[in-house]
Write an enzyme that holds these catalytic residues in place. Structure first.
Site, PDB file in Angstrom:
ATOM      1  N   HIS A  92      -4.276  -7.741  -8.929  1.00 40.30           N
ATOM      2  CA  HIS A  92      -2.922  -8.077  -9.371  1.00 40.30           C
ATOM      3  C   HIS A  92      -1.937  -8.057  -8.191  1.00 40.30           C
ATOM      4  O   HIS A  92      -1.224  -9.044  -7.943  1.00 40.30           O
ATOM      5  CB  HIS A  92      -2.480  -7.077 -10.445  1.00 40.30           C
ATOM      6  CG  HIS A  92      -1.094  -7.286 -10.964  1.00 40.30           C
ATOM      7  ND1 HIS A  92      -0.826  -7.868 -12.177  1.00 40.30           N
ATOM      8  CD2 HIS A  92       0.125  -6.997 -10.429  1.00 40.30           C
ATOM      9  CE1 HIS A  92       0.477  -7.928 -12.377  1.00 40.30           C
ATOM     10  NE2 HIS A  92       1.081  -7.401 -11.319  1.00 40.30           N
ATOM     11  N   GLU A  93      -1.899  -6.939  -7.482  1.00 37.53           N
ATOM     12  CA  GLU A  93      -0.956  -6.828  -6.363  1.00 37.53           C
ATOM     13  C   GLU A  93      -1.320  -7.791  -5.236  1.00 37.53           C
ATOM     14  O   GLU A  93      -0.441  -8.314  -4.545  1.00 37.53           O
ATOM     15  CB  GLU A  93      -0.913  -5.383  -5.848  1.00 37.53           C
ATOM     16  CG  GLU A  93      -0.473  -4.354  -6.876  1.00 37.53           C
ATOM     17  CD  GLU A  93       0.858  -4.677  -7.540  1.00 37.53           C
ATOM     18  OE1 GLU A  93       1.694  -5.386  -6.930  1.00 37.53           O
ATOM     19  OE2 GLU A  93       1.072  -4.227  -8.682  1.00 37.53           O
TER      20      GLU A  93
ATOM     21  N   HIS B  47       0.306 -11.080  -5.932  1.00 42.48           N
ATOM     22  CA  HIS B  47       1.686 -11.111  -5.433  1.00 42.48           C
ATOM     23  C   HIS B  47       1.702 -11.388  -3.929  1.00 42.48           C
ATOM     24  O   HIS B  47       2.532 -12.159  -3.433  1.00 42.48           O
ATOM     25  CB  HIS B  47       2.370  -9.769  -5.694  1.00 42.48           C
ATOM     26  CG  HIS B  47       2.858  -9.564  -7.089  1.00 42.48           C
ATOM     27  ND1 HIS B  47       3.635 -10.481  -7.762  1.00 42.48           N
ATOM     28  CD2 HIS B  47       2.696  -8.511  -7.943  1.00 42.48           C
ATOM     29  CE1 HIS B  47       3.940 -10.009  -8.964  1.00 42.48           C
ATOM     30  NE2 HIS B  47       3.374  -8.824  -9.105  1.00 42.48           N
TER      31      HIS B  47
ATOM     32  N   HIS C 275       1.285 -14.942  -3.025  1.00 43.30           N
ATOM     33  CA  HIS C 275       2.517 -15.695  -3.280  1.00 43.30           C
ATOM     34  C   HIS C 275       3.422 -15.667  -2.051  1.00 43.30           C
ATOM     35  O   HIS C 275       4.081 -16.658  -1.718  1.00 43.30           O
ATOM     36  CB  HIS C 275       3.240 -15.079  -4.479  1.00 43.30           C
ATOM     37  CG  HIS C 275       4.200 -15.996  -5.164  1.00 43.30           C
ATOM     38  ND1 HIS C 275       4.934 -15.612  -6.258  1.00 43.30           N
ATOM     39  CD2 HIS C 275       4.558 -17.279  -4.928  1.00 43.30           C
ATOM     40  CE1 HIS C 275       5.689 -16.609  -6.664  1.00 43.30           C
ATOM     41  NE2 HIS C 275       5.483 -17.639  -5.861  1.00 43.30           N
TER      42      HIS C 275
END
Length: 690
Positions: A482-483, A486, A489
């Protein structure tokens, strides 16, 4: 150069890496004073120049005006969260209002806004030609000034300044109270009776924690459990000591709820000031103010969205609870399941339904292999290579830094820092942040250049114990992915302006890149890349992978209802006048009644520990996790249709979503990727809630 001024200048290390080894706490205060002085001077020069306002001398100049302040602030506040000493926290409470004052001075400067407005009006009339990203930056800056008080009369501007400075202080205070109250709790485990049911990994972790706490003078026990997730969660899942589970659960749900570290007055004042601020600016509520700059647009849309998921989620959650009650009753547990029982009996039920014990997975998830795994996903999907740089300084011995390059082009993409384990001075949870945003910045010699980012993920994952590496749970592996999503991105951003780059997007869009990455943890093709036994090196067995997939919908209703609970609570605090709130506990209980499976237990609260909305950026925005789940479930269906490592789909996702930041409206970016708007049923299909 003064001893602190280097903190404000471009760094001379390779790739502009932060020279953490040169940082000292006594440098920050003078650095902030000098940075604010320079930024005010730069803003004044933009405002008072004789030249007619245009995009370059006003908007682009504004983008660069506070570069030294931005750099020092990012470093300080990132380290405050990861290694916040008492003196750092004290300085944080001192400097936050000063930064809020500076922000207000800029936003409320009528002469400066007049220049921005002139460029904006010229653009609207078509008398000035700008490219797409320039238009987006202009619109963003113009709306930001207008929405935050640039047109207010002076008396209201003065009150706005007071509110913003106070809110900055309260946010820091909320975090400090939560950290102190969480760290203050240690539950001793004495002998085999207190350890009953705990697997080997949890016992080893409890013993290692006890040694740490003994060294700190906080216990004499041979084993302890704390409120940090790697300690708390396994105990709640596996301990057969119901009384100790209750004690631990009550400690968690009473964090920062009384005594010296009571956050109830802090959050009440925060909510009231946010409401007053919104009304000063002409909005009905804080939610109305915030949501104007979100995909959802307004509070009624958010309520309709949450309500649309509530019935199916609650129906499925009640079925989940009935199943847990049934197995507890059958196996001699309490007939009346309480919140501290749910995780324990859920784990039993999961093992029975799927022959699946999550502890079976730990040996296949050594942290090192999991890190290699996310890197391999990035290579296969986006052509990225990660090389550890042991020669670059880090802010703590546990932190690692990697140089990221584009495999095809060979160009530098960014630096990636990783900080995985709990520390007493580190706040709980997991997050991604930047030490430097991608985009236009001042560089040496008074020049400017588009720079690559310095990205970091911070987690609180299982620590290694003597004789074993850190062996992660499945949830921790999902958190890592998940992190890392990020981080992609930010790393893959190709914007010109920092204000639009990377994760600088609408907050109900920012979770799409992170949450979509979690899907690969359920795919055999993904797990086969990294899940290997830490002792034998054997790949995770196909049967175990199938169990992960089969159990991926386990208690999806319960988990969905839990997220809705947080979303409704957030909106309750921020979509009405909180002056009517007399008792925080009574208010919270009422706000979450429709999403609560258990009767409220007196004295327990979520709000005093709800740092996402009272000390983070998610106020009136927690719904965005569910909103983004709809987007990522719909987006991942395309990967499943074409192949989970299909480079054409991945390249399209990179080019239309990951690289574009906030340079266009997120719905336009999404439609460009998917060819249509998202299908709301995709989430319900994936979770089996239809």
């Amino acid at each position: 150069m003064s001893s602190f001024q280097w903190l404000l200048e471009p760094f001379d290390l390779d790739h502009g890496a932060v020279p953490f080894d040169r940082l000292r706490e006594d440098l920050y205060a003078p650095a902030f004073d000098e940075a604010l002085k320079r930024a005010r001077s730069a803003i004044g020069a933009i405002r008072d120049q004789a030249a007619e306002p245009d995009f370059a001398n006003t908007l682009e100049a504004l983008e660069l005006a506070s570069s030294g302040l931005d750099q020092s602030s990012q470093i300080f506040f990132n380290l405050l969260e990861t290694d916040g000493t008492e003196s750092m926290r004290a300085l944080g409470k001192e400097v936050s209002p000063k930064l809020a004052e500076f922000s207000n001075d800029v936003i409320l400067d009528a002469k400066l806004f007049a220049r921005i407005q002139a460029v904006y009006e010229s653009s609207q009339k078509g008398t000035v030609q700008l490219d797409g990203e320039q238009k987006r930056l202009l619109e963003k800056v113009y709306r930001n000034f207008k929405r935050n008080g640039a047109l207010l009369p002076e008396d209201r501007k003065a009150r706005l300044r007071e509110i913003d400075q106070r809110l900055a202080f309260l946010s820091q205070q909320f975090s400090e109270h939560l950290l102190h109250s969480s760290q203050a709790f240690v539950m001793d485990l004495n002998g085999e009776a207190d350890l009953k049911g705990l697997p080997e990994s949890a016992r080893e972790a409890a013993a290692a924690l006890a040694k740490e706490k003994r060294d700190e003078g906080k216990t004499q026990a041979e084993a302890v459990v704390t409120l940090d997730a790697p300690s708390y969660i396994p105990f709640m899942k596996f301990s057969e000591r119901r009384d100790l589970r209750e004690k631990l659960w009550r400690a968690y749900l009473t964090r920062a709820s009384s005594g010296e570290w009571d956050n109830r007055p802090v959050l009440l004042e925060t909510a009231k000031l946010r409401h007053e601020r919104a009304q000063l600016l002409g909005y009905e509520s804080h939610a109305a103010f915030v949501l104007e700059e979100r995909m959802a647009s307004n509070a009624p849309t958010v309520k309709k969205f949450l309500d649309g998921l509530l019935q199916a989620s609650r129906r499925a959650a009640e079925k989940d609870l009935d199943e847990v009650r049934a197995i507890a009753k059958r196996d001699g547990g309490e007939a009346d399941i309480r919140p501290w029982d749910f995780g324990f009996w859920s784990e039993r039920l999961k093992k029975e339904k799927y022959s699946f014990d999550e502890e079976e997975l730990r040996p296949y998830f050594p942290l090192e292999k999991c890190v290699e795994g996310v890197f391999e996903h990035a290579r296969r999907l986006y052509g990225l290579e990660f090389k550890e740089r042991r020669d670059l300084p880090v802010y703590h011995p546990e932190v690692r830094v990697f140089e990221v390059t584009d495999k095809a082009g060979g160009g530098f993409v960014g630096l990636f820092y990783a900080d995985f384990h709990p520390r007493p001075t580190k706040r709980g949870g997991a997050w991604m942040t930047n030490f430097r945003e991608q985009g236009l910045a001042a560089v040496s010699g008074g020049k400017t250049a588009v720079q690559r980012p310095l990205v970091s993920i911070v987690c609180n994952m299982t620590k290694p114990v003597p004789g074993k590496p850190a062996l992660l749970t499945l949830d921790e592996v999902r958190t890592l992915f998940h992190e890392f999503g990020h981080s992609l991105h930010s790393l893959l951003s190709k914007c010109h302006y920092r204000s639009l780059a990377g994760t600088n997007v609408y907050w109900d869009f920012v979770e799409l890149p992170s949450q979509i990455m979690e899907n690969w943890v359920k795919e055999k093709e993904g797990l086969d890349l990294f899940a290997r036994h830490y002792q034998t090196g054997e790949s995770i067995p196909a049967a175990l992978v199938q169990k992960i997939k089969d159990s991926s919908r386990f208690q999806a209703g319960y988990m969905s209802l839990r997220q809705l609970n947080f979303g409704y609570l957030d909106m309750a605090w921020h979509s009405q006048d909180p002056a009517r709130v007399g008792d925080v506990e009574a208010f919270e209980t009422q706000a979450t009644r429709s999403t609560s499976l258990f009767e409220h237990i007196d004295g327990t609260l979520v709000s005093p520990g709800f740092s996402h909305v009272f000390a983070g950026g998610y106020s009136a925005g927690y719904y965005s996790y569910k909103w983004a789940e709809v987007l990522e479930a719909d987006a991942f269906e395309l990967f499943q249709e074409k192949g989970v490592f299909n480079r054409d789909v991945a390249t399209k996702f990179k080019d239309t979503i990951l690289s574009r930041g906030g340079s266009e409206h997120p719905m336009e970016l999404y439609k460009r990727f998917r060819g249509r708007e998202p299908d709301p049923s995709a989430l319900l299909r994936r979770d089996g809630l239809l």
